[in-house]
Scaffold this active site. Structure first.
Site, PDB file in Angstrom:
ATOM      1  N   ASP A   1      -2.072   6.695  -4.079  1.00 14.89           N
ATOM      2  CA  ASP A   1      -1.026   5.915  -3.430  1.00 14.89           C
ATOM      3  C   ASP A   1      -0.468   4.846  -4.362  1.00 14.89           C
ATOM      4  O   ASP A   1      -0.849   4.738  -5.525  1.00 14.89           O
ATOM      5  CB  ASP A   1      -1.520   5.322  -2.106  1.00 14.89           C
TER       6      ASP A   1
ATOM      7  N   LYS B   1     -11.560  -0.218  -2.191  1.00 14.07           N
ATOM      8  CA  LYS B   1     -11.500   1.232  -2.285  1.00 14.07           C
ATOM      9  C   LYS B   1     -10.804   1.587  -3.587  1.00 14.07           C
ATOM     10  O   LYS B   1     -10.004   0.818  -4.106  1.00 14.07           O
ATOM     11  CB  LYS B   1     -10.795   1.841  -1.077  1.00 14.07           C
TER      12      LYS B   1
ATOM     13  N   SER C   1       0.830  -1.203   0.000  1.00 12.51           N
ATOM     14  CA  SER C   1       0.000   0.000   0.000  1.00 12.51           C
ATOM     15  C   SER C   1       0.865   1.254   0.000  1.00 12.51           C
ATOM     16  O   SER C   1       1.702   1.443  -0.883  1.00 12.51           O
ATOM     17  CB  SER C   1      -0.960  -0.023   1.190  1.00 12.51           C
ATOM     18  N   HIS C   2       0.712   2.105   1.007  1.00  9.55           N
ATOM     19  CA  HIS C   2       1.400   3.389   1.046  1.00  9.55           C
ATOM     20  C   HIS C   2       2.769   3.308   1.722  1.00  9.55           C
ATOM     21  O   HIS C   2       3.415   4.341   1.909  1.00  9.55           O
ATOM     22  CB  HIS C   2       0.529   4.403   1.788  1.00  9.55           C
TER      23      HIS C   2
ATOM     24  N   ASP D   1      -5.523   2.533  -4.375  1.00  7.33           N
ATOM     25  CA  ASP D   1      -6.790   2.445  -3.656  1.00  7.33           C
ATOM     26  C   ASP D   1      -7.027   3.616  -2.698  1.00  7.33           C
ATOM     27  O   ASP D   1      -8.109   3.725  -2.132  1.00  7.33           O
ATOM     28  CB  ASP D   1      -6.922   1.108  -2.921  1.00  7.33           C
ATOM     29  N   ARG D   2      -6.043   4.492  -2.544  1.00  5.22           N
ATOM     30  CA  ARG D   2      -6.217   5.660  -1.673  1.00  5.22           C
ATOM     31  C   ARG D   2      -5.960   6.931  -2.471  1.00  5.22           C
ATOM     32  O   ARG D   2      -5.249   6.927  -3.475  1.00  5.22           O
ATOM     33  CB  ARG D   2      -5.254   5.594  -0.478  1.00  5.22           C
TER      34      ARG D   2
ATOM     35  N   ASP E   1      -0.706   1.565  -4.837  1.00  6.42           N
ATOM     36  CA  ASP E   1      -1.514   0.561  -5.534  1.00  6.42           C
ATOM     37  C   ASP E   1      -2.864   1.093  -5.994  1.00  6.42           C
ATOM     38  O   ASP E   1      -3.694   0.339  -6.496  1.00  6.42           O
ATOM     39  CB  ASP E   1      -1.705  -0.683  -4.669  1.00  6.42           C
TER      40      ASP E   1
END
Length: 567
Positions: free
Chosen positions: A292, A393, A121-122, A296-297, A294
Site C-alpha cells: 500500500d 505493521k 494509508s490506502h 505497512d500493508r 505507506d
C-alpha cells in the site's frame, strides 16, 4: 556575509472542532488541510504542544510521507513549526519519502522522541483524495489513546501557534542543514537521509539474504511480480528486492511514487490491485505481492492468482518461524491478533503452546505487548502483519517472510497454504465494508444491534438458513483489558460466537477520514475436513452472511443494496 538569525513568529488562530484523531491519526479530505486557513498549523501545534516542554526542547523527531499530494507543503510547515517549538533536530527521508515501517525503524534506532508520518494509508491521493497525519511515539509505534486525547484537548483551546516562515529546506539534498534561529543558543538541524538504508540494514539482521537471493536469482529462479502501487514503497522494492536480492528489474512495477498513486486507491486487495491479479493468473509468476501507499500493508498471491487471506498469512508465518534467523536467535514469546481477525492464528499458538492475545483494532495495542516481552508476531485482518523488530505493521517484511518460508520449504505459495490447512484446519473468512454511511444512521444501527445481542434470550437463539442451523454460544461488545498497564478499551466491536466456532463481528471503523462512517461485517467459519478446503468462501459463509444481514437490517437502514468492498 553574516546572515541574521531566522525570526520566530507567534500567529493568532482559533480552534477547530473536528481535530480529534482517529485510529490512525487525523485523516481528512486533502481539500480540508489545503483549503482551511491554519487547519494544518493548528493540528501540528496541538501535536507538538501535547509533549512535555522539557521533553520537547532540543529533542530529535523523524518526519516522512508516502509521497501523496500536499506532502511537500506539509513537510515545509512541519519543519518551520518544529524549529519554532524548540525541537533540536529533524530527520527526514530523501525527497520527504519514508515508509511507515521505515519511520518506526529510524525512531527506534536513533532513540527519537517520536515521528510524524504524512499518510492516509490506502486511501486515494491527489487534490481530490485524502490526507493524514500520524504521530508515532518513542517506541516507534502509533500514539496510545492517552496521547491522542492530549492532542485533541490542546486543539480544542488553541489560540496561537509558533512558526519560522522564512526557514527553507532542500528535501532533495542528502546531508545536514543547520539554521540559526532567534532566541535559540543552538542551531536547529535538519538531516535528509537515504529513505531505504537504515531499514535495509535492519532487514539484513532478520533474514537470510543469501537464501532469498538463491531463490530469486539462482538456477531455479522463482519469478516474482511485485506492485508498489505508485506509493512510497517503490524505492524500497527496487533497492531491496532487485538490487540487493537479485530479482530482475522487471519483477517490480509501479515503483515511481506519484502524488495521486496513478489515479487508483493504493490498497493491496483483489479489487484495487487487479492488474497484479491478472498478471498472476497467467501462470508465468510463482509469487506476487502488492504494497500500500505507506508500506505497512501487503497482499500475497501464488501462481495462477492463488489468494492468501491475510489472517491465513500471519498464521502460516507463525507456524514457520523456525526458518527465520531472527526468531531462531531471539525466540518466540507469543502471538497477538485483533479481535476481528480470523482465529487461524489461535490454532497455531495452541499447537506451539504459546500465549495468544486478542486485542482491539489498532497497532498501538500490539506495541504494549511487544515492549513488555509478551509478543513476537501479530496481525490484523486488514492486510497488516508485523513482529517485534519494529512497532508497526510491515508490508515488505511480510513479503520477505514469505520468500524465506518458500526458500526453506522449497514449495510454492499454494502448496504451503494447503498443507497448513491440512494440519490446522481452514478458517473460511471474509469482510464486508459499507463505506460512506450517514454517521447518525450508522451509530443508531450499531446501538440497536447491540441491544439485540445483549438480550438474554439471544444467547439461546438458533438461526436456520437452508440446511444450516447456527446456535448462539455467546455475544458481547468486545472489551479489552491491557495485560501490561491495566487500561480498558470498551466498545471495540460487536461479536457473536456460535456453538460450531463460527463468528460474526460488526465494527465501526475508526479511521476518521471525514467521508462518512464505515461499518465492517466479518464472517468466519472453521472447517477441519481437508476434503472441504477448496470450496468457494462466499458459498461457505453465505448462511452466516444471511444471518448478519437479517439481525442488523443494514440494507434497509442504510439504503444500500450491498457492501462497497468484499475482501
Amino acid at each position: 556575509m553574516e546572515t541574521s538569525p531566522i525570526p520566530v513568529l507567534t500567529v493568532q488562530t482559533a480552534p477547530f472542532e473536528d481535530q480529534r484523531p482517529g485510529t490512525n491519526g487525523l485523516r481528512r479530505k486533502t481539500s480540508v488541510f489545503e483549503g482551511r486557513k491554519n487547519y494544518l498549523q493548528n493540528y501540528i501545534q496541538s501535536l507538538l504542544s501535547s509533549m512535555d516542554l522539557r521533553d520537547r526542547q532540543g529533542c530529535t523527531m523523524v518526519v516522512g510521507s508516502d509521497g501523496r499530494y500536499f506532502s511537500r507543503t506539509a513537510i515545509e510547515v512541519i519543519v518551520q513549526m518544529a524549529a519554532a517549538n524548540g525541537i533540536g533536530r529533524l530527520v527526514i527521508g530523501h525527497n520527504g519519502l519514508l515508509s511507515t515501517p521505515g519511520v518506526s525503524c529510524i525512531i527506534r534506532k536513533i532513540k527519537a522522541i517520536g515521528g510524524i508520518i504524512l499518510t492516509a494509508s490506502h486511501s486515494p491521493g491527489g487534490p481530490g483524495g485524502d490526507f493524514g497525519i500520524k504521530f508515532n511515539v518513542s517506541n516507534g509505534g502509533p500514539s496510545p489513546d492517552t496521547v491522542m486525547e492530549r492532542i485533541h484537548q490542546v486543539s480544542r483551546t488553541l489560540e496561537e501557534y509558533a512558526i519560522c516562515p522564512d526557514l527553507r529546506i532542500d528535501l532533495s539534498r542528502l546531508g545536514r542543514q543547520e539554521f540559526d534561529l532567534e532566541n535559540k543558543f543552538k542551531p536547529f538541524r535538519v538531516e535528509i537521509i537515504d529513505s531505504v538504508e537504515v531499514y535495509l540494514q535492519l532487514l539484513r539482521n532478520i533474514f537470510d539474504f543469501t537464501s532469498i537471493k538463491n531463490l530469486l536469482a539462482g538456477s531455479e529462479q522463482l519469478k516474482i511480480h511485485v506492485d508498489a502501487m505508485s506509493g512510497v514503497m517503490g524505492p524500497y522494492v527496487r533497492r531491496i528486492l532487485c538490487d540487493e536480492l537479485g530479482a530482475p528489474a522487471n519483477s517490480a512495477v509501479n515503483c515511481v511514487p506519484l502524488e495521486d498513486f496513478g489515479g487508483r486507491p493504493p490498497e493491496p486487495n483483489l479489487i484495487y490491485a487487479a492488474s497484479l491479479v491478472d498478471a498472476m493468473k497467467g501462470g508465468d509468476f510463482g509469487f506476487g505481492a502488492a504494497l500500500d501507499a505507506d508500506g505497512d500493508r501487503y497482499m500475497i498471491l501464488g501462481q495462477n492468482g492463488f489468494f492468501v487471506n491475510p489472517a491465513d498469512s500471519v498464521a502460516i508465518m507463525a507456524a514457520n518461524l523456525s526458518s527465520i534467523p531472527y526468531f531462531r536467535q531471539h525466540g518466540v514469546k507469543g502471538f497477538a491478533r485483533s479481535m476481528a481477525t480470523s482465529t487461524a492464528l489461535d490454532r497455531v499458538a495452541k499447537a506451539m503452546k504459546l500465549a495468544l492475545y486478542e486485542t482491539p483494532t489498532g497497532w498501538r495495542y500490539f506495541g504494549n505487548l511487544m515492549d513488555s516481552g509478551r509478543c513476537s508476531l501479530c496481525g490484523e485482518e486488514s492486510f497488516g502483519t508485523g513482529s517485534d523488530h519494529i512497532r508497526e505493521k510491515d508490508g515488505l517484511w511480510a513479503v520477505l517472510m514469505w520468500l524465506s518460508i518458500m526458500a526453506s520449504r522449497k514449495q510454492g505459495v499454494e502448496q504451503i497454504v494447503r498443507e497448513h490447512w491440512a494440519k490446522f484446519g481452514r478458517n473460511y473468512y471474509c469482510r464486508f465494508d459499507y463505506e460512506g454511511l450517514d454517521p447518525r444512521a450508522a451509530f443508531y444501527l450499531m446501538r440497536d444491534l447491540e441491544a439485540v445481542i445483549s438480550d438474554k434470550a439471544f444467547t439461546s437463539q438458533k438461526f436456520a438458513v437452508g440446511d444450516h442451523t447456527y446456535g448462539v454460544e455467546r455475544a458481547d461488545n468486545f472489551e479489552y483489558v491491557d495485560p501490561v498497564d491495566g487500561t480498558v478499551a470498551r466498545n471495540q466491536g460487536l461479536r457473536i460466537v456460535f456453538t460450531d466456532s463460527s463468528r460474526l463481528v460488526f465494527r465501526m471503523s475508526g479511521c476518521g477520514g471525514g467521508n462518512g462512517a464505515t461499518i465492517r461485517i466479518y464472517a468466519e467459519s472453521f472447517e477441519r475436513d481437508p476434503e472441504r478446503h477448496s470450496r468457494e468462501t462466499q458459498v461457505v459463509l453465505g448462511p452466516l452472511i444471511a444471518i448478519a444481514l437479517k439481525i442488523s437490517n443494514i440494507h434497509e437502514r442504510t439504503g444500500r443494496r450491498g457492501p462497497n468492498v468484499i475482501t
